[in-house]
Design a protein around this motif. Structure first.
Motif, PDB file in Angstrom:
ATOM      1  N   GLU A  54      54.482  12.900   2.862  1.00  0.00           N
ATOM      2  CA  GLU A  54      55.258  11.692   2.562  1.00  0.00           C
ATOM      3  C   GLU A  54      56.471  12.034   1.720  1.00  0.00           C
ATOM      4  N   GLN A  55      56.293  12.898   0.714  1.00  0.00           N
ATOM      5  CA  GLN A  55      57.418  13.268  -0.152  1.00  0.00           C
ATOM      6  C   GLN A  55      58.491  14.009   0.639  1.00  0.00           C
ATOM      7  N   ALA A  56      58.088  14.865   1.573  1.00  0.00           N
ATOM      8  CA  ALA A  56      59.059  15.588   2.404  1.00  0.00           C
ATOM      9  C   ALA A  56      59.864  14.610   3.260  1.00  0.00           C
ATOM     10  N   ILE A  57      59.220  13.555   3.732  1.00  0.00           N
ATOM     11  CA  ILE A  57      59.913  12.539   4.534  1.00  0.00           C
ATOM     12  C   ILE A  57      60.885  11.755   3.662  1.00  0.00           C
ATOM     13  N   VAL A  58      60.445  11.359   2.480  1.00  0.00           N
ATOM     14  CA  VAL A  58      61.341  10.647   1.553  1.00  0.00           C
ATOM     15  C   VAL A  58      62.527  11.544   1.183  1.00  0.00           C
ATOM     16  N   ASP A  59      62.255  12.833   0.959  1.00  0.00           N
ATOM     17  CA  ASP A  59      63.341  13.775   0.649  1.00  0.00           C
ATOM     18  C   ASP A  59      64.348  13.851   1.804  1.00  0.00           C
ATOM     19  N   ALA A  60      63.843  13.829   3.050  1.00  0.00           N
ATOM     20  CA  ALA A  60      64.733  13.859   4.222  1.00  0.00           C
ATOM     21  C   ALA A  60      65.587  12.603   4.280  1.00  0.00           C
ATOM     22  N   ILE A  61      64.997  11.457   3.945  1.00  0.00           N
ATOM     23  CA  ILE A  61      65.772  10.204   3.911  1.00  0.00           C
ATOM     24  C   ILE A  61      66.875  10.316   2.856  1.00  0.00           C
ATOM     25  N   CYS A  62      66.513  10.791   1.674  1.00  0.00           N
ATOM     26  CA  CYS A  62      67.512  10.944   0.599  1.00  0.00           C
ATOM     27  C   CYS A  62      68.633  11.886   1.029  1.00  0.00           C
ATOM     28  N   MET A  63      68.269  13.001   1.660  1.00  0.00           N
ATOM     29  CA  MET A  63      69.262  13.969   2.111  1.00  0.00           C
ATOM     30  C   MET A  63      70.187  13.337   3.160  1.00  0.00           C
ATOM     31  N   ALA A  64      69.614  12.638   4.121  1.00  0.00           N
ATOM     32  CA  ALA A  64      70.413  12.008   5.172  1.00  0.00           C
ATOM     33  C   ALA A  64      71.347  10.955   4.583  1.00  0.00           C
ATOM     34  N   GLU A  65      70.841  10.182   3.628  1.00  0.00           N
ATOM     35  CA  GLU A  65      71.644   9.089   3.074  1.00  0.00           C
ATOM     36  C   GLU A  65      72.738   9.569   2.122  1.00  0.00           C
ATOM     37  N   LYS A  66      72.694  10.829   1.686  1.00  0.00           N
ATOM     38  CA  LYS A  66      73.771  11.363   0.833  1.00  0.00           C
ATOM     39  C   LYS A  66      75.089  11.443   1.579  1.00  0.00           C
ATOM     40  N   GLU A  67      75.027  11.478   2.908  1.00  0.00           N
ATOM     41  CA  GLU A  67      76.222  11.637   3.734  1.00  0.00           C
ATOM     42  C   GLU A  67      76.698  10.336   4.376  1.00  0.00           C
ATOM     43  N   THR A  68      76.015   9.211   4.085  1.00  0.00           N
ATOM     44  CA  THR A  68      76.324   7.976   4.793  1.00  0.00           C
ATOM     45  C   THR A  68      76.078   6.752   3.927  1.00  0.00           C
ATOM     46  N   SER A  69      76.734   5.666   4.296  1.00  0.00           N
ATOM     47  CA  SER A  69      76.427   4.383   3.668  1.00  0.00           C
ATOM     48  C   SER A  69      75.252   3.710   4.377  1.00  0.00           C
ATOM     49  N   GLY A  70      74.783   4.310   5.472  1.00  0.00           N
ATOM     50  CA  GLY A  70      73.661   3.754   6.226  1.00  0.00           C
ATOM     51  C   GLY A  70      72.358   3.849   5.462  1.00  0.00           C
ATOM     52  N   GLU A  71      71.369   3.099   5.933  1.00  0.00           N
ATOM     53  CA  GLU A  71      70.054   3.050   5.297  1.00  0.00           C
ATOM     54  C   GLU A  71      68.983   3.371   6.337  1.00  0.00           C
ATOM     55  N   ILE A  72      68.051   4.242   5.972  1.00  0.00           N
ATOM     56  CA  ILE A  72      66.967   4.636   6.863  1.00  0.00           C
ATOM     57  C   ILE A  72      65.640   4.303   6.182  1.00  0.00           C
ATOM     58  N   ARG A  73      64.744   3.681   6.931  1.00  0.00           N
ATOM     59  CA  ARG A  73      63.391   3.380   6.418  1.00  0.00           C
ATOM     60  C   ARG A  73      62.355   3.857   7.426  1.00  0.00           C
ATOM     61  N   VAL A  74      61.180   4.187   6.930  1.00  0.00           N
ATOM     62  CA  VAL A  74      60.019   4.516   7.755  1.00  0.00           C
ATOM     63  C   VAL A  74      58.921   3.537   7.383  1.00  0.00           C
ATOM     64  N   HIS A  75      58.291   2.938   8.407  1.00  0.00           N
ATOM     65  CA  HIS A  75      57.186   1.999   8.175  1.00  0.00           C
ATOM     66  C   HIS A  75      55.993   2.429   9.008  1.00  0.00           C
ATOM     67  N   LEU A  76      54.828   2.529   8.364  1.00  0.00           N
ATOM     68  CA  LEU A  76      53.589   2.912   9.028  1.00  0.00           C
ATOM     69  C   LEU A  76      52.609   1.752   9.021  1.00  0.00           C
ATOM     70  N   GLU A  77      51.986   1.508  10.162  1.00  0.00           N
ATOM     71  CA  GLU A  77      50.883   0.556  10.266  1.00  0.00           C
ATOM     72  C   GLU A  77      49.796   1.218  11.091  1.00  0.00           C
ATOM     73  N   LYS A  78      48.562   0.783  10.877  1.00  0.00           N
ATOM     74  CA  LYS A  78      47.465   1.359  11.658  1.00  0.00           C
ATOM     75  C   LYS A  78      47.586   0.930  13.114  1.00  0.00           C
ATOM     76  N   THR A  79      47.810  -0.366  13.341  1.00  0.00           N
ATOM     77  CA  THR A  79      47.832  -0.895  14.700  1.00  0.00           C
ATOM     78  C   THR A  79      48.650  -2.183  14.721  1.00  0.00           C
ATOM     79  N   THR A  80      49.027  -2.606  15.905  1.00  0.00           N
ATOM     80  CA  THR A  80      49.700  -3.890  16.062  1.00  0.00           C
ATOM     81  C   THR A  80      49.169  -4.574  17.311  1.00  0.00           C
ATOM     82  N   SER A  81      49.009  -5.872  17.219  1.00  0.00           N
ATOM     83  CA  SER A  81      48.572  -6.644  18.393  1.00  0.00           C
ATOM     84  C   SER A  81      49.780  -7.104  19.202  1.00  0.00           C
ATOM     85  N   LYS A  82      50.961  -6.857  18.673  1.00  0.00           N
ATOM     86  CA  LYS A  82      52.197  -7.284  19.338  1.00  0.00           C
ATOM     87  C   LYS A  82      52.821  -6.116  20.087  1.00  0.00           C
ATOM     88  N   ASP A  83      53.812  -6.424  20.904  1.00  0.00           N
ATOM     89  CA  ASP A  83      54.624  -5.373  21.502  1.00  0.00           C
ATOM     90  C   ASP A  83      55.234  -4.569  20.349  1.00  0.00           C
TER      91      ASP A  83
END
Length: 145
Positions: free
Chosen positions: A13-42
């Motif tokens: 998880e920390q490596a992923i957060v570090d990758a987000i921080c690294m990517a966002e240093k070069e852009t005004s864009g925002e990146i998020r990761v969301h995890l869920e076990k399952t979804t009943s929706k599309d």
């Protein structure tokens, strides 16, 4: 896997957060990761709900990117807001998803997420470069549902 919390180790998880921080240093864009076990929706419909729940549609330049995973369902979606969707090549999200899927098929979930984050970050930096007054509009932490 009994819980979504068991999907990645704390170190992964920390490596992923570090990758987000690294990517966002070069852009005004925002990146998020969301995890869920399952979804009943599309999965795409659920990803759009999460996109709004996380207020990603409220970024100033409409340049948020969400990587959504329903881990037990083995489904994932990448959604970009209007600004980034209008800027990237039409096949960009598909090629990013394919690069991630190649890692996922080998059980390399951390690397697949990092690859997707860095590819999205590169496109964001091309179309929405970081500027002096940029602020981090959204958390870089992985959200879980």
């Amino acid at each position: 896997m009994s819980k979504v919390e068991d999907f990645l180790t704390k170190e992964e998880e920390q490596a992923i957060v570090d990758a987000i921080c690294m990517a966002e240093k070069e852009t005004s864009g925002e990146i998020r990761v969301h995890l869920e076990k399952t979804t009943s929706k599309d999965p795409y419909d659920r990803a759009l709900e999460v996109f709004h729940d996380l207020k990603m549609h409220e970024t100033q330049l409409k340049n948020g990117v969400l990587i959504y995973l329903a881990v037990a369902d083995k489904k994932f979606v990448i959604c970009g807001d209007q600004g980034i969707n209008e800027a990237v090549p039409t096949d960009f999200w598909d090629s990013t998803k394919e690069a991630m899927a190649a890692q996922f098929k080998n059980g390399n979930f951390k690397q697949g997420l990092i690859d997707g984050i860095l590819k999205a970050g590169h496109q964001l930096s091309v179309h929405f470069p970081w500027e002096e007054n940029d602020t981090n509009e959204l958390s870089n932490e992985i959200s879980k549902g």
